[in-house]
Design an enzyme around this catalytic site. Structure first.
Site, PDB file in Angstrom:
ATOM      1  N   GLU A  54     -39.555  42.435 -25.290  1.00  0.00           N
ATOM      2  CA  GLU A  54     -39.101  43.066 -26.679  1.00  0.00           C
ATOM      3  C   GLU A  54     -40.165  42.735 -27.589  1.00  0.00           C
ATOM      4  OE1 GLU A  54     -38.235  45.490 -29.405  1.00  0.00           O
ATOM      5  OE2 GLU A  54     -36.876  45.519 -27.559  1.00  0.00           O
ATOM      6  N   ASP A 113     -38.903  56.042 -24.309  1.00  0.00           N
ATOM      7  CA  ASP A 113     -39.597  57.151 -24.749  1.00  0.00           C
ATOM      8  C   ASP A 113     -39.062  58.245 -25.683  1.00  0.00           C
ATOM      9  OD1 ASP A 113     -41.668  56.135 -23.567  1.00  0.00           O
ATOM     10  OD2 ASP A 113     -41.355  57.240 -21.642  1.00  0.00           O
ATOM     11  N   ASP A 152     -45.540  43.183 -26.372  1.00  0.00           N
ATOM     12  CA  ASP A 152     -45.784  44.294 -25.577  1.00  0.00           C
ATOM     13  C   ASP A 152     -45.559  44.044 -24.092  1.00  0.00           C
ATOM     14  OD1 ASP A 152     -46.151  46.906 -24.443  1.00  0.00           O
ATOM     15  OD2 ASP A 152     -48.243  47.059 -25.705  1.00  0.00           O
TER      16      ASP A 152
END
Length: 189
Positions: free
Chosen positions: A121, A170, A148
């Site tokens: 995270e 997303d 990342d």
């Protein structure tokens, strides 16, 4: 005019209108251009850009004292070592990418103590919440990658995990935002 001459000497192909015709906002932009490094140094730094562009927040509200203490003291203990990312993990491993506040990965780690979990995270406040869960539940089978997930995925050996969780990925439905998608052929390879 002296400023304009300096700009044209260091940035040969650029045209800058006279200062009197610019609004206050544009004067600020002109000043930023004037104070920028020469173009050869700009191109050098552009080639040294990070490999991946990150979209989204990395930090929210200021952390409370308890969460700051957990980030300073517990995060180094449970962090994934990027030199040897599978160090200290059992043979059955799970990965959760983008765990948010860590509720799911902490629950799974508590339900299945025989499995090893890694949560990745980039959002500091979410990592702090997971640190509180790890401390409260004394979860020994949960490790954290703060950052990342793509660099972590690149260094992991093939078939490192039995299962990878990617919950609610997303949130960018528009065509122009495809570059932001985590689920893409590069990351799925």
């Amino acid at each position: 005019n002296n400023t304009l001459k300096k700009v044209t000497q260091t940035h040969h192909a650029h045209y800058f209108p006279p200062l009197s015709s610019l609004s206050n906002k544009r004067k600020v932009c002109l000043w930023m251009v004037v104070s920028s490094p020469p173009m050869d140094r700009v191109w050098d730094t552009m080639s040294e850009r990070p490999k991946h562009q990150f979209y989204g927040r990395r930090k929210g509200k200021p952390l409370r004292a308890q969460h700051q203490a957990l980030i300073q003291n517990l995060l180094p203990v449970v962090s994934v070592d990027l030199e040897d990312p599978l160090k200290g993990l059992g043979p059955r491993r799970m990965l959760e990418i983008g765990f948010g506040g860590g509720e799911h990965v902490a629950h799974q780690a508590a339900l299945h103590p025989e499995l090893s979990y890694i949560g990745a995270e980039p959002f500091l406040n979410g990592v702090a919440k997971l640190m509180a869960e790890i401390a409260a539940r004394d979860l020994k089978n949960l490790h954290v990658h703060y950052g990342d997930a793509r660099p972590l995925l690149e260094i992991l050996p093939a078939e490192s995990f039995e299962r990878i969780y990617l919950l609610y990925p997303d949130p960018w439905p528009k065509e122009t935002q495809k570059k932001r998608l985590f689920v893409n052929p590069t990351n799925l390879a």
